[in-house]
Every structure is written in structure tokens, then in C-alpha cells.
Design a protein around this motif. Sequence first.
Motif, PDB file in Angstrom:
ATOM      1  N   THR A 117       0.841  -1.205   0.000  1.00 43.30           N
ATOM      2  CA  THR A 117       0.000   0.000   0.000  1.00 43.30           C
ATOM      3  C   THR A 117       0.874   1.253   0.000  1.00 43.30           C
ATOM      4  OG1 THR A 117      -1.642  -1.274   1.242  1.00 43.30           O
ATOM      5  CG2 THR A 117      -1.983   1.104   1.120  1.00 43.30           C
ATOM      6  N   THR A 137      -4.431  -3.999   4.933  1.00 37.06           N
ATOM      7  CA  THR A 137      -5.320  -4.038   3.765  1.00 37.06           C
ATOM      8  C   THR A 137      -6.074  -5.361   3.778  1.00 37.06           C
ATOM      9  OG1 THR A 137      -3.706  -2.749   2.529  1.00 37.06           O
ATOM     10  CG2 THR A 137      -5.409  -3.866   1.237  1.00 37.06           C
ATOM     11  N   ASP A 152      -4.223  -3.088  -5.192  1.00 38.32           N
ATOM     12  CA  ASP A 152      -3.652  -3.393  -3.874  1.00 38.32           C
ATOM     13  C   ASP A 152      -4.252  -4.726  -3.432  1.00 38.32           C
ATOM     14  OD1 ASP A 152      -2.222  -3.171  -1.581  1.00 38.32           O
ATOM     15  OD2 ASP A 152      -3.344  -1.492  -0.738  1.00 38.32           O
TER      16      ASP A 152
HETATM   17 MG   LIG Z   1      -1.701  -2.810   2.607  1.00 35.80          MG
END
Ligand SMILES: [Mg+2]
Length: 387
Positions: A117, A137, A152
Motif C-alpha cells: 500500500t 489491507t 492493492d
Molecule cells: Mg496494505
Amino acid sequence: MHTKRVLKKISTPFEAFEPQGAILMVNMVDPQVNTMKVFLEAIEEVGIPFFAVANKMDLVDGARCAKVEEELGLSLSLIAASMLTMEGMDEIRAQIAETFAPKARVAVLGVFNSGKTSLISNLTGLDLAIGNLPGTTLEFTAYDYDDYVLIDTVGQIIDVSKPLMVSVDLSDCETTQEKIARILRQDAEGILATLEIAVPSIEAVVGVLRDRIEAGNKIVVTGAGASALVAMEMAGQGLETGVPTMVFTNNLGDMQPVSFAKGAGEEEMGLSKYMTMVINEGDVMIGISASGGTGFVYDALERASQRGGITVAITENIDTPLGQAADHVIKSNAKPEGPSSSKIQAAHLAIGHALLLTLADERGVTADDSVSFMLPEVVPTKKMGIK
Ligand SMILES: [Mg+2]
Ligand SMILES: Nc1nc2c(ncn2[C@@H]2O[C@H](COP(=O)(O)OP(=O)(O)OP(=O)(O)O)[C@@H](O)[C@H]2O)c(=O)[nH]1
């Protein structure tokens, strides 16, 4: 409905987001080469162009890059980078333009905390959620960057060819016996891979334990869930070898007195506050967590340090809050495995045995001593009904 904990552990079908390219982020603080090889196999199987980034170079010696390249068996070289200092960003931008076709969907892959990220944030200028807890994430998200779409991803293992993988890949086993044998062998391999890297760090901790026990201190062990079982085994073996050891876990957490007032969940500080009340200057606190992100476990180490304790982490993932909280880190090397780990626990049990049995031997504990530590001692008690 999925709880956050379950979501964090979902293994990701790589094909689901139709990647046309990939960027592999390698965390140079903890490169996890065996897991990186699974990512590389998956990329190769889908046959998409990719390149790999050696991230967090601000924290490691430059020579590490060539060594990791060699271990990964990469034909192309890693781009040395830091998402913090922006080292390598120009090279990454140029490599994206050179490697991927315009409009390509590019998956940013890697284990948690590798800086996936952070890379997307640096490229796009967006303010995204970044943090050192495993699983910051939790879902795939697409972002536009220049003429590309960057995806991502979740830092859990991604494997196109092994959709049924829970902990160990059993997809090509034909019989039940083969599956059983595979699991036993994989547990053993996780221990052997740990043996390759962990002996010096275990030795250092044996020395710490010996010194502290001779000085009259004690050991306190903690962990949650499967790591709670490892902690209990370590405490049991400590007592069988004459080492003053206490254990606190969140097993039966609701029955702990602290649960009424403070809570005994992984994300609650009740247990860490409670157990660290026993820590005096020079005591050793050992925290066990496969992920390295169990809340009350790393919080207990931080609190133990503040009370003058010496802290030890046993974990697969050292670039985590637990690894960062500990004075001494023992890293297992059992991955790759799926979301329900078994190899890591087997390796952590073996690390616990190595610590306590070596300690017992070096302290001259004999089998006779050990039997006497195990024999029950009886104390006279009142007769029933006498008040
Ligand atoms: Mg991440
Ligand atoms: N020192 C240093 N820290 C970094 C670097 N890149 C990322 N970090 C830190 O590492 C942690 C993880 O970064 P993220 O970008 O959230 O990693 P991720 O791969 O997206 O992690 P998950 O979302 O959990 O899978 C954060 O605390 C970042 O600030 C770097 O190059 N150097």
C-alpha cells in the motif's frame, strides 16, 4: 457476516482480479524467501510480466539485495527501494512503463507489511491506510495510476493453483494416507527450515534465561489461541525442569477475573495489564504469536519492558509489532502455509523445547531431578464438614 479476524485470514484467489502484470514487494527486513517463491510460481503460472522490488532498504545493509536475489533464483534483479525515503521510486516508475502495456491491470503482491500500500500511495499521491499490523489491507482495491490500474492486495498467501489450501497444500494427494503423510512431512520441514536459521537466536535466549534464573528471576510466557497452547507447553516443561515459569493466555478468557472489568480478547489490554503485574526487574517475558500481530501479546511485552523485564518474541514474522517490541527475537521459518497455520505451531513448539531442554541441561538438571519436579507434593487438609 465475516468478522475482521476471519476476513484477515482469507486466502486470495489470484485470478479473481484478472491481473495483466504484477509487482512483487519483498520486505528486506524479513524477506520470507519460501513464501516469495510461491508468489513467483503463481505469477509464472498466469504468465504475466512482472518485476520485483526490494523494499525497506533504509533498514538493511545493501549487500542483502544480492543474497536475496540469489535465494529467490531470480533472473532479473530486485529494485532496491524504500517507500519511506523514496529511494528507487524513479526506477520503479520507469520499470512500470517498460514492463507493462498501457492500461494494464497490475497487481501489487507480497506478504503483509512488505509495503504494497505504501508503494501505491507513493505512486498515486493518495492517502491510503498503511500500518505495521498484519493485514492492514483486507480487500483488493483498484487505483488509477498514470495509464495503469494498480491493484492493492491482501498480504495473505495467494496461490492460483491451490485453491483448496487451508494450511498445507493437499491438492495433488490421491489417498487419505498420502494427505496424512504430507501433513506430517510438512510439519517436519517447517521445523527443519527453522533449524537452518534459529539456532543462534535460541542460544542467545538460553543464555538470558540461565542468567536471569540464577539471579532469582522468573519467566512469564503468553500467547493466544494456538500460540496459547505453545505457551502452556513451554510453561509445563519449565516446571518439569525446575524453571520458575508462569503462563497467562486468553484460553477460557471469559473466566479470568480481568474479563469482567477489562476484557480478555486479543484486542483488549485486560490480560496484558493483568499478567505484567507479576513482572519484576529482570524477569523474562516471552510472547508467542505466529503472525506477530496479536494485540495483548505485543502489548504485554511493551509493558514488561517498562517494568524492567527482558522481552523475547517467538514469531514467524519479525517485522511486526511483536518483533519490534522484543529485546530478543526468535524467528521460525515454517511458511509458506495457508491461513490456518499448523507448521508454524509445530516449529514454535520445537523452539520451546529447544529453549527449555537446553536450559535444563546447562543447569545440570538430571532425569531424577526432573521426576522429583513432577511428583505431586501433598499438604494435609481439613476434614470435610469441619468449619
Ligand atoms: Mg496494505
Ligand atoms: N522503514 C520503512 N518502513 C516502511 C517502508 N515501506 C513501508 N514501511 C512501513 O511498513 C509498514 C507496512 O506498510 P504497508 O504499506 O501498510 O504494507 P502492506 O504490504 O500494504 O501491508 P498489509 O496491508 O498488511 O498487507 C508500515 O508501518 C509502513 O510505514 C520502507 O521502505 N521503510
